[in-house]
Design a protein around this motif. Sequence first.
Motif, short mmCIF file in Angstrom:
data_model
loop_
_atom_site.label_atom_id
_atom_site.label_comp_id
_atom_site.label_asym_id
_atom_site.label_seq_id
_atom_site.Cartn_x
_atom_site.Cartn_y
_atom_site.Cartn_z
N VAL A 126 -71.54 84.17 -27.50
CA VAL A 126 -70.46 83.41 -27.54
C VAL A 126 -70.93 81.87 -28.22
O VAL A 126 -70.28 81.50 -29.13
N GLN A 127 -71.84 81.39 -27.72
CA GLN A 127 -72.51 80.05 -28.14
C GLN A 127 -72.81 80.12 -29.84
O GLN A 127 -72.29 79.27 -30.61
N ARG A 128 -73.52 81.29 -29.96
CA ARG A 128 -73.88 81.33 -31.42
C ARG A 128 -72.52 81.55 -32.41
O ARG A 128 -72.61 81.34 -33.40
N ALA A 129 -71.49 82.30 -31.68
CA ALA A 129 -70.46 82.35 -32.52
C ALA A 129 -69.49 81.15 -32.58
O ALA A 129 -68.85 80.76 -33.80
N LEU A 130 -69.53 80.30 -31.63
CA LEU A 130 -68.83 78.95 -31.74
C LEU A 130 -69.52 77.69 -32.49
O LEU A 130 -68.86 76.99 -33.16
N GLU A 131 -70.75 77.71 -32.52
CA GLU A 131 -71.37 76.39 -33.02
C GLU A 131 -71.11 76.38 -34.45
O GLU A 131 -71.10 75.36 -35.07
N PRO A 132 -71.23 77.66 -35.31
CA PRO A 132 -70.88 77.38 -36.75
C PRO A 132 -69.55 76.96 -37.07
O PRO A 132 -69.17 76.62 -38.15
N LEU A 133 -68.68 77.08 -36.12
CA LEU A 133 -67.33 76.62 -36.11
C LEU A 133 -67.21 75.31 -35.80
O LEU A 133 -66.07 74.75 -35.74
N GLY A 134 -67.89 74.69 -35.32
CA GLY A 134 -68.05 72.97 -35.26
C GLY A 134 -67.87 72.80 -33.70
O GLY A 134 -67.56 71.50 -33.54
N ALA A 189 -67.51 74.41 -24.43
CA ALA A 189 -67.54 74.18 -25.79
C ALA A 189 -66.15 73.46 -26.35
O ALA A 189 -65.00 73.90 -25.74
N ARG A 190 -66.28 72.47 -27.14
CA ARG A 190 -65.34 71.64 -27.55
C ARG A 190 -65.43 71.35 -29.05
O ARG A 190 -66.34 70.95 -29.25
N ARG A 191 -64.22 71.46 -29.65
CA ARG A 191 -64.17 70.96 -31.16
C ARG A 191 -63.19 69.58 -31.26
O ARG A 191 -61.96 70.00 -31.03
N GLY A 192 -63.52 68.61 -31.50
CA GLY A 192 -62.71 67.49 -31.64
C GLY A 192 -62.51 66.55 -30.41
O GLY A 192 -63.12 67.01 -29.43
N THR A 193 -62.04 65.56 -30.62
CA THR A 193 -61.97 64.38 -29.47
C THR A 193 -60.69 64.13 -28.99
O THR A 193 -60.49 63.56 -28.08
N ALA A 194 -59.67 64.09 -30.03
CA ALA A 194 -58.34 63.73 -29.90
C ALA A 194 -57.49 64.62 -29.04
O ALA A 194 -57.67 65.77 -28.89
N GLY A 195 -56.33 64.26 -28.50
CA GLY A 195 -55.16 64.97 -28.06
C GLY A 195 -54.22 65.59 -28.91
O GLY A 195 -54.15 64.91 -30.22
N PRO A 196 -53.48 66.35 -28.82
CA PRO A 196 -53.62 67.27 -27.52
C PRO A 196 -54.82 68.10 -27.45
O PRO A 196 -55.50 68.64 -28.56
N PRO A 256 -55.05 68.87 -35.80
CA PRO A 256 -55.11 67.81 -35.08
C PRO A 256 -55.66 68.13 -33.56
O PRO A 256 -55.64 69.43 -33.28
N GLY A 257 -55.54 67.11 -32.83
CA GLY A 257 -56.18 67.48 -31.41
C GLY A 257 -57.46 68.00 -31.36
O GLY A 257 -58.32 68.17 -32.07
N SER A 258 -57.89 68.66 -30.00
CA SER A 258 -59.18 69.47 -29.65
C SER A 258 -58.62 70.62 -29.26
O SER A 258 -57.80 71.01 -28.63
N ILE A 259 -59.79 71.67 -29.59
CA ILE A 259 -59.70 72.83 -28.78
C ILE A 259 -61.08 73.04 -28.14
O ILE A 259 -62.15 72.81 -28.39
N SER A 260 -60.96 73.60 -26.91
CA SER A 260 -62.02 73.83 -26.08
C SER A 260 -62.16 75.29 -25.42
O SER A 260 -61.06 75.92 -25.55
N LEU A 261 -63.45 75.68 -25.05
CA LEU A 261 -63.18 77.07 -24.31
C LEU A 261 -64.11 76.63 -23.27
O LEU A 261 -65.17 76.28 -23.06
N LEU A 262 -63.74 77.52 -21.96
CA LEU A 262 -64.36 77.36 -20.69
C LEU A 262 -64.65 78.73 -20.42
O LEU A 262 -63.93 79.61 -19.99
#
Length: 381
Positions: free
Chosen positions: A31-39, A59-66, A129-135
């Motif tokens: 999973v990590q190897r798939a996500l890191e190239p996506l930022g 894993a998180r991409r972005g810092t702003a909301g939503p 806009p915003g942030s996307i994360s995966l738990l």
Amino acid sequence: MTMAADPTPLAQAMIRCRSVTPADDGALDVVQRALEPLGFACTRLVFGPDDYRVDNLFARRGTAGPHFCYAGHTDVVPPGNVAAWTDDPFSGVVRDGTLFGRGACDMKGGIAAFIAGLADYLAAHPDHPGSISLLITGDEEARSVDGTAKVLEWMEANGQIPDMALVGEPTSRAVLGDTIKIGRRGSLNAFITVTGKQGHSAYPAKADNPIHRLVAALGPLLAAPLDNGSEFFPPTTLQVTGFDVGNTATNVIPAVAKAMLNIRFNDHHTSAALTERLHAALRAAGCSYELIAECSGESFLTRPGPFVDALSRAIERSTGVAPALDTGGGTSDARFIARYCPVAEFGAVGTSLHQVNENASVEELRRLAGSYRAILEEVFG
């Protein structure tokens, strides 16, 4: 219907990791190897004692909301009778358009579909806009102690709690898109031990039969429904799941009677209120007793509103199916997320989860990826 990139190779790579709880066997590395190239910035979080170490990924991409979070698990249940499988349960073989393997349905296929849909979305919207994360946890199928619950505690301590979350459990019943879960019933297990006085059954006055007292306590609880259901939930159910007195003699009144109960409860109740109701019934029956109550999750509900409406629009647009809002089934890790933010569940058709020859249609996984892309478009535009 919306199709996205093929998530099958990623799903196969995860399935080939024998990640039976609490083992990871490299699944989160995939999973990590798939996500890191996506930022995505990836953080690995390990919890649990030395003999039960659980690996988790945030894993998180972005810092702003939503901030939108997708939650899932890479751990799987044991394959059971391996000889009954057509192929190695961890081979990830594709045959006649179907992906086979433990986790294909629940829920490595779902994680792969989300990442595929996510990749498509980011390619089209690199400046979203915003942030996307995966738990993504490795402790959902067993104790559920050192996974999502503890990751959420870490997220709260580090300012990472999302505004909304989607759990990718296989919620669809007959066709992809027919069901969104917006809540779940709570589950309370109760272990009751009633103590009496042993004696001869011919001289009951010299004994105190704990079976009679336990039956007297349980009778009123079983005689009538605990409620009639609520707007989004069916009636609460109480099931006696065990009854034991350890007695093999027909002419002996035993000294102890034990019962196990499971209560699946709706939003009319809390586990604390139901536990007190059990205490009251036992006291009313004059029992000398011990009661141990364990709640594996309170009931929760994400009421229809902007988040649920966005999910419904995206799923109908991508699948052509108008999803029903549902709260049935057992528990999921959404019960932990609901303490922090609105949460819903949507994923593949779950007809083969935990079964021999667990599988997922390759076409359905691609359509699911399309739905996840559509959901991100609804959330972020």
